[in-house]
Design a protein around this motif. Sequence first.
Motif, PDB file in Angstrom:
ATOM      1  N   SER A 168      41.942  31.611  34.187  1.00  8.48           N
ATOM      2  CA  SER A 168      43.211  31.026  34.273  1.00  8.48           C
ATOM      3  C   SER A 168      44.023  31.996  33.172  1.00  8.48           C
ATOM      4  CB  SER A 168      43.785  30.012  34.283  1.00  8.48           C
ATOM      5  OG  SER A 168      45.425  29.704  33.880  1.00  8.48           O
ATOM      6  N   LEU A 169      45.179  33.145  33.254  1.00  6.50           N
ATOM      7  CA  LEU A 169      45.679  34.146  32.548  1.00  6.50           C
ATOM      8  C   LEU A 169      46.708  32.956  31.570  1.00  6.50           C
ATOM      9  CD1 LEU A 169      46.732  36.457  30.665  1.00  6.50           C
ATOM     10  CD2 LEU A 169      48.298  36.906  32.895  1.00  6.50           C
ATOM     11  N   ARG A 170      47.909  31.879  32.229  1.00  2.00           N
ATOM     12  CA  ARG A 170      48.631  31.143  31.615  1.00  2.00           C
ATOM     13  C   ARG A 170      47.352  29.941  30.355  1.00  2.00           C
ATOM     14  NH1 ARG A 170      53.609  31.518  33.162  1.00  2.00           N
ATOM     15  NH2 ARG A 170      53.780  32.613  35.309  1.00  2.00           N
ATOM     16  N   GLY A 171      46.108  29.501  31.246  1.00  2.00           N
ATOM     17  CA  GLY A 171      45.993  28.759  30.931  1.00  2.00           C
ATOM     18  C   GLY A 171      45.707  29.189  29.552  1.00  2.00           C
ATOM     19  N   SER A 172      44.758  30.744  29.484  1.00  2.00           N
ATOM     20  CA  SER A 172      43.972  31.032  28.234  1.00  2.00           C
ATOM     21  C   SER A 172      45.558  31.504  27.512  1.00  2.00           C
ATOM     22  CB  SER A 172      43.638  32.301  28.206  1.00  2.00           C
ATOM     23  OG  SER A 172      43.059  32.127  29.358  1.00  2.00           O
ATOM     24  N   ARG A 190      48.377  39.456  29.737  1.00  2.00           N
ATOM     25  CA  ARG A 190      48.138  40.369  30.688  1.00  2.00           C
ATOM     26  C   ARG A 190      47.734  41.815  30.250  1.00  2.00           C
ATOM     27  NH1 ARG A 190      51.681  39.324  33.701  1.00  2.00           N
ATOM     28  NH2 ARG A 190      50.619  37.613  34.898  1.00  2.00           N
ATOM     29  N   ARG A 191      48.391  42.690  28.973  1.00  6.04           N
ATOM     30  CA  ARG A 191      48.171  43.714  28.868  1.00  6.04           C
ATOM     31  C   ARG A 191      46.643  43.773  27.730  1.00  6.04           C
ATOM     32  NH1 ARG A 191      53.707  44.145  27.290  1.00  6.04           N
ATOM     33  NH2 ARG A 191      53.544  43.115  25.786  1.00  6.04           N
ATOM     34  N   ARG A 228      37.403  41.523  37.926  1.00  6.18           N
ATOM     35  CA  ARG A 228      37.328  41.144  39.655  1.00  6.18           C
ATOM     36  C   ARG A 228      38.231  39.624  39.735  1.00  6.18           C
ATOM     37  NH1 ARG A 228      33.523  39.185  41.374  1.00  6.18           N
ATOM     38  NH2 ARG A 228      32.029  39.152  39.470  1.00  6.18           N
ATOM     39  N   LEU A 229      38.744  39.524  38.033  1.00  3.12           N
ATOM     40  CA  LEU A 229      39.348  37.803  38.218  1.00  3.12           C
ATOM     41  C   LEU A 229      40.546  38.478  38.338  1.00  3.12           C
ATOM     42  CD1 LEU A 229      37.202  36.231  35.553  1.00  3.12           C
ATOM     43  CD2 LEU A 229      37.166  35.270  37.822  1.00  3.12           C
ATOM     44  N   LEU A 230      41.681  39.309  37.795  1.00  2.00           N
ATOM     45  CA  LEU A 230      42.798  39.858  38.010  1.00  2.00           C
ATOM     46  C   LEU A 230      43.191  39.795  39.677  1.00  2.00           C
ATOM     47  CD1 LEU A 230      42.657  41.454  34.693  1.00  2.00           C
ATOM     48  CD2 LEU A 230      44.090  39.701  34.971  1.00  2.00           C
ATOM     49  N   ARG A 231      42.051  40.751  39.862  1.00  2.00           N
ATOM     50  CA  ARG A 231      42.067  41.395  41.460  1.00  2.00           C
ATOM     51  C   ARG A 231      42.603  39.733  42.723  1.00  2.00           C
ATOM     52  NH1 ARG A 231      38.525  45.417  40.242  1.00  2.00           N
ATOM     53  NH2 ARG A 231      36.700  44.324  41.164  1.00  2.00           N
ATOM     54  N   GLU A 408      35.751  33.308  43.936  1.00  2.00           N
ATOM     55  CA  GLU A 408      34.936  34.090  44.041  1.00  2.00           C
ATOM     56  C   GLU A 408      34.726  34.772  45.826  1.00  2.00           C
ATOM     57  OE1 GLU A 408      33.167  35.993  40.876  1.00  2.00           O
ATOM     58  OE2 GLU A 408      35.380  35.974  40.656  1.00  2.00           O
ATOM     59  N   PHE A 409      35.129  33.999  46.802  1.00  2.00           N
ATOM     60  CA  PHE A 409      34.266  33.876  47.665  1.00  2.00           C
ATOM     61  C   PHE A 409      34.677  33.745  48.826  1.00  2.00           C
ATOM     62  CE2 PHE A 409      30.423  32.265  45.739  1.00  2.00           C
ATOM     63  CZ  PHE A 409      29.877  33.676  45.197  1.00  2.00           C
TER      64      PHE A 409
END
Length: 430
Positions: A168-172, A190-191, A228-231, A408-409
């Motif tokens: 989670s980007l916002r969570g991070s 994100r950058r 992979r997480l971003l995609r 992931e799946f």
Amino acid sequence: MKIIAYTYTDPLLEPSPDQANWGWEVDAVYQDLGKRTQLQQLLTDCETEPANYLLIRRLEELGDSVEEVSDRLNALEAMEVMVIATQQPYTSENSHLRVELLNLLHEIQRQQRSHRIRQGHARNRLDAAPPPGKVPYGYRRGQGKYTIDRSTSPVVKDFFEHFILYGSLRGSVRYLAKKYGKKISVTTGRRWLTNPVYRGNTAYHNGEIISNTHIPIISQQEAAQVDRLLRRNSRLPSRTASAPRSLAGLVLCSKCQSHLTVTSVTQRNQDKEYLYLRSISCPKKPKCRAIPYQEVLENTIETVCRDLPLAVAGTNSPQLDAVKNSLGEAIARQQEILAQIPALIETGILDAQTAKLRAYKLRTEISALQAKLATLPPVNLRSVAQAVSLPQFWLDLSETERRFYFREFIKQIEIIRQDKNWKLQVIFIF
């Protein structure tokens, strides 16, 4: 009538131009690469057999200073060679030649100043030195490269680890503000996640990347996981990547084609919470009814345990392995060539400048191949599928951990309604 053309190219800044791209029928083309030896040959040839026209792209190609340009124009004028600049409003047959020259002097000076600055940046690129501008947070400049800033790099490292763990980007971003008091925007986060510098690579404004130029903050394996997480998150509806429930953003109603959101219901004077999946924008009348969240979760786990190993077995693993081997072999070949360059300099086959250009090109090609290799799925996909096909594996996870593995799946979960009943179909990513 004799027409000749001349081009000057700085190999640090641009490729050689197309000889046929003049729009005129040219008798001879003089080309210089880095030094102006062919220009001297042109002037010598014109003394013995003058040409009628000389085509150039821009006047500043005739010299490194305004004085050099002016001297060579005077020499050509004395030999009655008409000079035509194809990318500037200049031709020596114009009666206002001197006026045009004066108008172009300022532009020539500006272009040559810009050229010298770009040359300096290009030389820095050949030496794999950092580009100009602000240093990314977590690093500082030192000894011609980025060096780890020990006071701020742990913040960046923790940010990446939190993102890899929870996806989670916002969570991070919130985690960073809460733990370290370091407030950054989601865009900045994100950058950070996509910045080649944190991966030990140097990126330049021309879009080229050189790998392994300094100590990275994250490893190659961590960088591949981040990508992979971003995609994966890019396929999900907005803001669902950080949602607390594992099925958020994955469930779609096949009847109304609306995504389902998780809603909670409580009864008065009771602490127990009831979770449902409800259509966000159902156009049907009456609207598609809500479905108990726990039932969908249990059915999803059951379906994944049953169908995931079969789906993974159906992937073309031999073909994937062939692609990985091909990329690995291409990287190894380029690295072998790169290792031979010092010996070619010692034997005099390559001069230092040409060697730097060749090494730079090889390193950017290696970086591009490594980036392709990093986008491929992990080789142990089948063993992972076997591990997660056990129901107890899912039941022992928290909702946040389940969210990570589901995404992931799973590409999508479709709810297929049948009168008052329903069933679901899990669509896997591969």
